[in-house]
Design an enzyme around this catalytic site. Structure first.
Site, PDB file in Angstrom:
ATOM      1  N   ASP A 319      13.381   9.160  44.681  1.00 13.74           N
ATOM      2  CA  ASP A 319      12.822   8.336  43.951  1.00 13.74           C
ATOM      3  C   ASP A 319      13.632   6.660  44.270  1.00 13.74           C
ATOM      4  OD1 ASP A 319      15.038   9.478  42.787  1.00 13.74           O
ATOM      5  OD2 ASP A 319      14.724   8.027  40.869  1.00 13.74           O
ATOM      6  N   GLU A 320      13.049   5.773  43.812  1.00 16.90           N
ATOM      7  CA  GLU A 320      13.615   4.478  43.843  1.00 16.90           C
ATOM      8  C   GLU A 320      14.473   4.180  45.162  1.00 16.90           C
ATOM      9  OE1 GLU A 320      14.448   3.764  39.158  1.00 16.90           O
ATOM     10  OE2 GLU A 320      15.783   5.071  40.030  1.00 16.90           O
TER      11      GLU A 320
END
Length: 524
Positions: A319-320
């Site tokens: 993620d991210e």
């Protein structure tokens, strides 16, 4: 300290209600009568059924019998002579169909059980030892005391099983280090709530506390402190063993290519050098996705992780991922052109994650990824389990993921670290995981959900009151029948009673509203 918002006026209307005795989370079917039997702790025994596949010597159940005696009879000290004139000898007879005492709970372990309580005996039948553990917890919550301190249990029949197979709690031990004892106490409380997965977000940008055998420099240089703020191999084994005896799986997360700043301190050349004006700066970005050495490192690290953690699942994160540094690096840009990715850095993220997923598959492990990996990936064939975490229309995402034929873990509505009104326990209770338009086959792909306690503002000092009893709301949603547990006003007195039980068991659980517990929290 964690601020807990109060329920609206509806709770005021419930202020005069008496404490409701019962089991949390609510079993699937319960039949109980006013007929009750006094219990004498001195004449109470656990037994294995004659036809049980497991007998004395079963590590899981032997340990559970020792553990549950003081939970069923709190404050009782063995050897004390107590006046139980009415009480007759009472046995809890446990039988399991399959002998799996020395194994670990898994993704397909049955937790189904049947509990029948009558005069002089309770009979607990389960398919596995893991189901027997859930039944023991239920029995412990059926026992209560009158005003004179006598223990009783009512005539009861319960048939029970979880609605969802995956019911997890995430702890973040990178942003704040959590001592092993705090993790073990959380596992205890999880077992009282019938949670069955500990998602250990063990490392992240701020620190790398996992002490690797293969790469010791990761923790010696990446932990907050190389001696006091690390999890040794012995610590990890202790957590896994403690969890196993409570029927809890331990799933580690080693999130990459982002969230890896602490990794770079102990593994030179792993992270991408950031450039400014054509010159390398002192900053670093995510894992360098263009070097073969990055994948060789990840393969060796994940091979170790796969050998240390027995569960079949490993969480790979994904993620991210901030691509600014990648975009600044001329070697990354050249690789992009060579691969035909153009300027689409989403394709580079996908390229990296597909390699990591393939490494994990070669280790015979099932990978979990955050939803970003699914959202970035046009080809989903390599993915298995997607964890939905972003706010907004999270059920829209659940529908998309299940439509692609992938399994889902729902976390978005249960981020307990979020400030403001989300600290209302009722908000976590009124979550309907399957309330999306989809086929029955799609809904079967929602394997469960988990509570996430991220560590920006949480350490061992406030972990328990921030987590409990709000996480208990999710516990009931993930275990119990939705139709029987849809009303907050009916859940409130039961949860209030359960919170008092947690206090008596030594769990620092926050109050729901104005009121008191017969046995208040007595200290650490």
């Amino acid at each position: 300290m964690c601020k807990v918002n109060l329920l609206p006026l509806i709770i005021l209307q419930l202020g005069l209600l008496h404490v409701v005795e019962g089991v949390w989370p609510l079993p699937q079917t319960v039949t109980t009568t006013p007929e009750r039997y006094p219990l004498n702790p001195q004449d109470f025994n656990f037994h294995y059924g004659r036809g049980s596949s497991s007998q004395q010597g079963c590590s899981v159940l032997d340990a559970a019998f020792r553990r549950y005696l003081p939970l069923i009879f709190p404050d009782y000290i063995p050897g004390n002579v107590l006046p139980y004139d009415e009480a007759k000898p009472f046995s809890l007879v446990v039988s399991v169909d399959r002998e799996d005492c020395e194994g670990y709970p898994s993704a397909d372990s049955s937790e189904r059980y049947k509990l029948s309580v009558a005069a002089s005996q309770a009979v607990l039948n389960a398919e596995t030892v893991w189901g027997a553990l859930r039944g023991l917890e239920t029995f412990s919550q059926l026992v209560y005391q009158d005003d004179f301190g006598t223990f009783f249990v009512n005539k009861t029949v319960i048939e029970d099983f979880p609605r969802f197979q995956y019911r997890g709690v995430l702890l973040d031990t990178s942003r704040h280090y959590l001592p092993v004892q705090a993790i073990l106490k959380t596992l205890d409380a999880m077992s009282y709530n019938k949670f069955n997965v500990f998602h250990w977000h063990i490392v992240d940008d701020p620190s790398f506390p996992y002490q690797s055998r293969t790469f010791p420099g990761l923790s010696s240089k990446g932990a907050f402190h190389p001696m006091t703020h690390v999890y040794t191999q012995s610590d990890v084994r202790r957590v896994i063993s403690h969890a196993r005896l409570r029927g809890i799986r331990v799933i580690p997360e080693f999130d990459s290519p982002g969230h890896t700043q602490s990794w770079g301190k102990g593994q030179f050349g792993l992270l991408t050098p950031c450039y400014r004006g054509g010159t390398a700066s002192s900053a670093f970005g995510p894992v360098n996705p263009v070097l073969a050495s990055s994948y060789q490192f990840m393969a060796r690290l994940l091979k170790e992780v796969a050998s240390v953690f027995p569960d079949s699942f490993i969480h790979l994160g994904g993620d991210e991922v901030n691509t600014t540094c990648w975009k600044s690096n001329p070697h990354v840009r050249a690789f992009m052109q060579k691969m035909g990715f153009g300027n689409n850095y989403t394709k580079l993220k996908t390229y990296y994650m597909e390699n990591i997923v393939n490494i994990t598959s070669a280790l015979n492990k099932t990978s979990i990824v955050w939803q970003d990996v699914f959202d970035n990936n046009e080809r989903h064939s390599s993915l298995s389990v997607v964890e939905v975490w972003r706010d907004g229309c999270y059920l829209c995402e659940v529908r998309r993921v299940t439509k692609a034929g992938l399994r889902v873990i729902l976390a978005a509505p249960w981020y307990l670290d979020q400030p403001g009104p989300t600290h209302d326990w009722a908000r976590y209770y009124t979550v309907w995981p399957l309330a999306f338009k989809g086929t029955e086959e799609q809904k079967k792909l929602v394997i469960g959900g988990e509570v996430c306690m991220w560590g920006e503002h949480v350490d061992a000092a406030n972990l328990s009151p921030c987590l409990w009893p709000r996480a208990s709301s999710a516990a009931e949603r993930l275990w119990s029948d939705e139709k029987q547990t849809s009303r907050v006003e009916q859940a409130f007195p039961r949860l209030q009673d359960f919170r008092c039980r947690l206090l008596r068991r030594g769990v620092q659980a926050s109050p729901l509203f104005v009121g008191h517990c017969r046995y208040e929290y007595q200290g650490v």
